[in-house]
Design a protein around this motif. Structure first.
Motif, PDB file in Angstrom:
ATOM      1  N   ARG A  18       0.847  -1.181   0.000  1.00  0.00           N
ATOM      2  CA  ARG A  18       0.000   0.000   0.000  1.00  0.00           C
ATOM      3  C   ARG A  18       0.887   1.237   0.000  1.00  0.00           C
ATOM      4  O   ARG A  18       1.803   1.355   0.801  1.00  0.00           O
ATOM      5  CB  ARG A  18      -0.900   0.033   1.223  1.00  0.00           C
ATOM      6  N   ILE A  19       0.614   2.155  -0.898  1.00  0.00           N
ATOM      7  CA  ILE A  19       1.329   3.424  -0.935  1.00  0.00           C
ATOM      8  C   ILE A  19       0.536   4.458  -0.152  1.00  0.00           C
ATOM      9  O   ILE A  19      -0.660   4.623  -0.371  1.00  0.00           O
ATOM     10  CB  ILE A  19       1.549   3.905  -2.373  1.00  0.00           C
ATOM     11  N   ASN A  20       1.202   5.116   0.758  1.00  0.00           N
ATOM     12  CA  ASN A  20       0.543   6.190   1.490  1.00  0.00           C
ATOM     13  C   ASN A  20       0.724   7.493   0.707  1.00  0.00           C
ATOM     14  O   ASN A  20       0.076   7.693  -0.300  1.00  0.00           O
ATOM     15  CB  ASN A  20       1.082   6.268   2.910  1.00  0.00           C
ATOM     16  N   SER A  21       1.623   8.318   1.118  1.00  0.00           N
ATOM     17  CA  SER A  21       1.787   9.589   0.415  1.00  0.00           C
ATOM     18  C   SER A  21       2.734   9.453  -0.771  1.00  0.00           C
ATOM     19  O   SER A  21       3.605   8.580  -0.810  1.00  0.00           O
ATOM     20  CB  SER A  21       2.325  10.657   1.372  1.00  0.00           C
ATOM     21  N   MET A  22       2.521  10.312  -1.736  1.00  0.00           N
ATOM     22  CA  MET A  22       3.414  10.433  -2.891  1.00  0.00           C
ATOM     23  C   MET A  22       3.769  11.913  -2.997  1.00  0.00           C
ATOM     24  O   MET A  22       2.880  12.769  -2.943  1.00  0.00           O
ATOM     25  CB  MET A  22       2.746   9.940  -4.174  1.00  0.00           C
ATOM     26  N   THR A  23       5.052  12.183  -3.147  1.00  0.00           N
ATOM     27  CA  THR A  23       5.522  13.560  -3.058  1.00  0.00           C
ATOM     28  C   THR A  23       6.533  13.875  -4.153  1.00  0.00           C
ATOM     29  O   THR A  23       7.369  13.030  -4.486  1.00  0.00           O
ATOM     30  CB  THR A  23       6.186  13.812  -1.688  1.00  0.00           C
ATOM     31  N   TRP A  24       6.460  15.078  -4.672  1.00  0.00           N
ATOM     32  CA  TRP A  24       7.507  15.605  -5.544  1.00  0.00           C
ATOM     33  C   TRP A  24       8.354  16.590  -4.747  1.00  0.00           C
ATOM     34  O   TRP A  24       7.824  17.479  -4.074  1.00  0.00           O
ATOM     35  CB  TRP A  24       6.924  16.335  -6.748  1.00  0.00           C
ATOM     36  N   TYR A  25       9.656  16.412  -4.853  1.00  0.00           N
ATOM     37  CA  TYR A  25      10.618  17.360  -4.329  1.00  0.00           C
ATOM     38  C   TYR A  25      11.443  17.873  -5.501  1.00  0.00           C
ATOM     39  O   TYR A  25      11.467  17.270  -6.571  1.00  0.00           O
ATOM     40  CB  TYR A  25      11.571  16.691  -3.327  1.00  0.00           C
ATOM     41  N   ARG A  26      12.122  18.971  -5.275  1.00  0.00           N
ATOM     42  CA  ARG A  26      13.065  19.442  -6.288  1.00  0.00           C
ATOM     43  C   ARG A  26      14.287  20.020  -5.594  1.00  0.00           C
ATOM     44  O   ARG A  26      14.225  20.474  -4.450  1.00  0.00           O
ATOM     45  CB  ARG A  26      12.434  20.487  -7.200  1.00  0.00           C
ATOM     46  N   GLN A  27      15.377  19.994  -6.352  1.00  0.00           N
ATOM     47  CA  GLN A  27      16.613  20.556  -5.840  1.00  0.00           C
ATOM     48  C   GLN A  27      17.285  21.360  -6.936  1.00  0.00           C
ATOM     49  O   GLN A  27      17.639  20.820  -7.988  1.00  0.00           O
ATOM     50  CB  GLN A  27      17.555  19.453  -5.349  1.00  0.00           C
ATOM     51  N   ASN A  47      -0.369   2.950  -9.485  1.00  0.00           N
ATOM     52  CA  ASN A  47       0.743   3.362  -8.611  1.00  0.00           C
ATOM     53  C   ASN A  47       1.546   4.482  -9.265  1.00  0.00           C
ATOM     54  O   ASN A  47       2.784   4.459  -9.276  1.00  0.00           O
ATOM     55  CB  ASN A  47       1.641   2.173  -8.282  1.00  0.00           C
ATOM     56  N   THR A  48       0.844   5.439  -9.790  1.00  0.00           N
ATOM     57  CA  THR A  48       1.471   6.509 -10.569  1.00  0.00           C
ATOM     58  C   THR A  48       1.016   7.873 -10.072  1.00  0.00           C
ATOM     59  O   THR A  48      -0.139   8.045  -9.694  1.00  0.00           O
ATOM     60  CB  THR A  48       1.118   6.358 -12.059  1.00  0.00           C
ATOM     61  N   MET A  49       1.961   8.803 -10.108  1.00  0.00           N
ATOM     62  CA  MET A  49       1.679  10.178  -9.715  1.00  0.00           C
ATOM     63  C   MET A  49       2.054  11.093 -10.863  1.00  0.00           C
ATOM     64  O   MET A  49       3.053  10.849 -11.564  1.00  0.00           O
ATOM     65  CB  MET A  49       2.500  10.523  -8.466  1.00  0.00           C
ATOM     66  N   TYR A  50       1.264  12.118 -11.048  1.00  0.00           N
ATOM     67  CA  TYR A  50       1.479  13.049 -12.150  1.00  0.00           C
ATOM     68  C   TYR A  50       1.609  14.470 -11.593  1.00  0.00           C
ATOM     69  O   TYR A  50       0.896  14.849 -10.665  1.00  0.00           O
ATOM     70  CB  TYR A  50       0.302  13.019 -13.121  1.00  0.00           C
ATOM     71  N   LEU A  51       2.506  15.229 -12.200  1.00  0.00           N
ATOM     72  CA  LEU A  51       2.634  16.637 -11.842  1.00  0.00           C
ATOM     73  C   LEU A  51       2.558  17.458 -13.114  1.00  0.00           C
ATOM     74  O   LEU A  51       3.461  17.406 -13.952  1.00  0.00           O
ATOM     75  CB  LEU A  51       3.956  16.912 -11.122  1.00  0.00           C
ATOM     76  N   GLN A  52       1.483  18.188 -13.260  1.00  0.00           N
ATOM     77  CA  GLN A  52       1.309  19.074 -14.399  1.00  0.00           C
ATOM     78  C   GLN A  52       1.808  20.450 -14.006  1.00  0.00           C
ATOM     79  O   GLN A  52       1.302  21.055 -13.066  1.00  0.00           O
ATOM     80  CB  GLN A  52      -0.163  19.144 -14.815  1.00  0.00           C
ATOM     81  N   MET A  53       2.819  20.921 -14.726  1.00  0.00           N
ATOM     82  CA  MET A  53       3.443  22.194 -14.400  1.00  0.00           C
ATOM     83  C   MET A  53       3.178  23.183 -15.525  1.00  0.00           C
ATOM     84  O   MET A  53       3.449  22.878 -16.689  1.00  0.00           O
ATOM     85  CB  MET A  53       4.954  22.025 -14.206  1.00  0.00           C
ATOM     86  N   SER A  54       2.668  24.331 -15.179  1.00  0.00           N
ATOM     87  CA  SER A  54       2.404  25.350 -16.185  1.00  0.00           C
ATOM     88  C   SER A  54       2.953  26.691 -15.700  1.00  0.00           C
ATOM     89  O   SER A  54       3.344  26.828 -14.539  1.00  0.00           O
ATOM     90  CB  SER A  54       0.902  25.456 -16.461  1.00  0.00           C
ATOM     91  N   ARG A  92      17.140  20.486  -1.081  1.00  0.00           N
ATOM     92  CA  ARG A  92      15.951  19.871  -1.661  1.00  0.00           C
ATOM     93  C   ARG A  92      14.718  20.436  -0.948  1.00  0.00           C
ATOM     94  O   ARG A  92      14.699  20.568   0.267  1.00  0.00           O
ATOM     95  CB  ARG A  92      16.023  18.357  -1.502  1.00  0.00           C
ATOM     96  N   GLU A  93      13.689  20.727  -1.729  1.00  0.00           N
ATOM     97  CA  GLU A  93      12.468  21.305  -1.161  1.00  0.00           C
ATOM     98  C   GLU A  93      11.238  20.578  -1.670  1.00  0.00           C
ATOM     99  O   GLU A  93      11.214  20.053  -2.780  1.00  0.00           O
ATOM    100  CB  GLU A  93      12.359  22.793  -1.510  1.00  0.00           C
ATOM    101  N   LEU A  94      10.218  20.585  -0.839  1.00  0.00           N
ATOM    102  CA  LEU A  94       8.965  19.959  -1.219  1.00  0.00           C
ATOM    103  C   LEU A  94       8.257  20.820  -2.244  1.00  0.00           C
ATOM    104  O   LEU A  94       8.178  22.046  -2.103  1.00  0.00           O
ATOM    105  CB  LEU A  94       8.083  19.774   0.018  1.00  0.00           C
ATOM    106  N   VAL A  95       7.742  20.162  -3.275  1.00  0.00           N
ATOM    107  CA  VAL A  95       6.963  20.845  -4.299  1.00  0.00           C
ATOM    108  C   VAL A  95       5.477  20.607  -4.080  1.00  0.00           C
ATOM    109  O   VAL A  95       4.688  21.541  -3.987  1.00  0.00           O
ATOM    110  CB  VAL A  95       7.371  20.379  -5.712  1.00  0.00           C
ATOM    111  N   ALA A  96       5.112  19.337  -4.005  1.00  0.00           N
ATOM    112  CA  ALA A  96       3.703  18.994  -3.820  1.00  0.00           C
ATOM    113  C   ALA A  96       3.598  17.566  -3.300  1.00  0.00           C
ATOM    114  O   ALA A  96       4.456  16.728  -3.609  1.00  0.00           O
ATOM    115  CB  ALA A  96       2.923  19.132  -5.125  1.00  0.00           C
ATOM    116  N   ILE A 144      16.389  19.454 -10.310  1.00  0.00           N
ATOM    117  CA  ILE A 144      16.104  18.032 -10.452  1.00  0.00           C
ATOM    118  C   ILE A 144      14.873  17.731  -9.609  1.00  0.00           C
ATOM    119  O   ILE A 144      14.828  18.072  -8.420  1.00  0.00           O
ATOM    120  CB  ILE A 144      17.289  17.178  -9.990  1.00  0.00           C
ATOM    121  N   TYR A 145      13.903  17.109 -10.227  1.00  0.00           N
ATOM    122  CA  TYR A 145      12.652  16.776  -9.546  1.00  0.00           C
ATOM    123  C   TYR A 145      12.683  15.302  -9.143  1.00  0.00           C
ATOM    124  O   TYR A 145      12.890  14.427  -9.993  1.00  0.00           O
ATOM    125  CB  TYR A 145      11.466  17.074 -10.465  1.00  0.00           C
ATOM    126  N   TYR A 146      12.461  15.082  -7.869  1.00  0.00           N
ATOM    127  CA  TYR A 146      12.504  13.734  -7.303  1.00  0.00           C
ATOM    128  C   TYR A 146      11.123  13.312  -6.818  1.00  0.00           C
ATOM    129  O   TYR A 146      10.384  14.109  -6.234  1.00  0.00           O
ATOM    130  CB  TYR A 146      13.461  13.676  -6.113  1.00  0.00           C
TER     131      TYR A 146
END
Length: 115
Positions: free
Chosen positions: A30-39, A76-83, A45-49, A92-94
């Motif tokens: 089971r996946i709990n949270s999914m997060t994007w970070y960037r550096q 089991n996939t996460m998407y980040l739409q950036m505009s 490194r900082e949290l994006v969403a 670098i997005y992790y």
């Protein structure tokens, strides 16, 4: 073990858009949270969403209103739409995923926004 693969990074002009994807595979119960970070170069490194297991999302103030995060639990996939990308979004997005008792990181995908 859980493996994460990010994709979708690239070079884009300021004001443009990109879409990032993070796919989790392996021994997933089971996946709990999914997060994007960037550096960014020379920065921490900082949290994006982040999206929680029940779908609640949190965004950093710097991307709120410009980025949109979603997840597909069946895939089991996460998407980040950036505009409206800005030069400050370069980095670098992790992808990070948490399960019960563990956390996993992807290797990252480079996003470069030219001004």
């Amino acid at each position: 073990q859980v493996q994460l693969v990010e994709s979708g990074g690239g070079l884009v002009q300021a004001g443009g858009s990109l879409s990032l994807t993070c796919v989790a595979s392996g021994s997933i119960v089971r996946i709990n949270s999914m997060t994007w970070y960037r550096q960014a170069p020379g920065k921490q490194r900082e949290l994006v969403a982040r999206v929680s297991g029940d779908g609640n999302t949190v965004y950093s103030e710097s991307v709120k209103g410009r980025f949109s995060l979603s997840r597909d639990n069946a895939k089991n996939t996460m998407y980040l739409q950036m505009s409206s990308l800005e030069a400050e979004d370069t980095g670098i997005y992790y992808c990070k995923v948490t399960t019960i008792g563990s956390a996993y990181w992807g290797k990252g995908t480079q996003v470069t926004v030219s001004s």
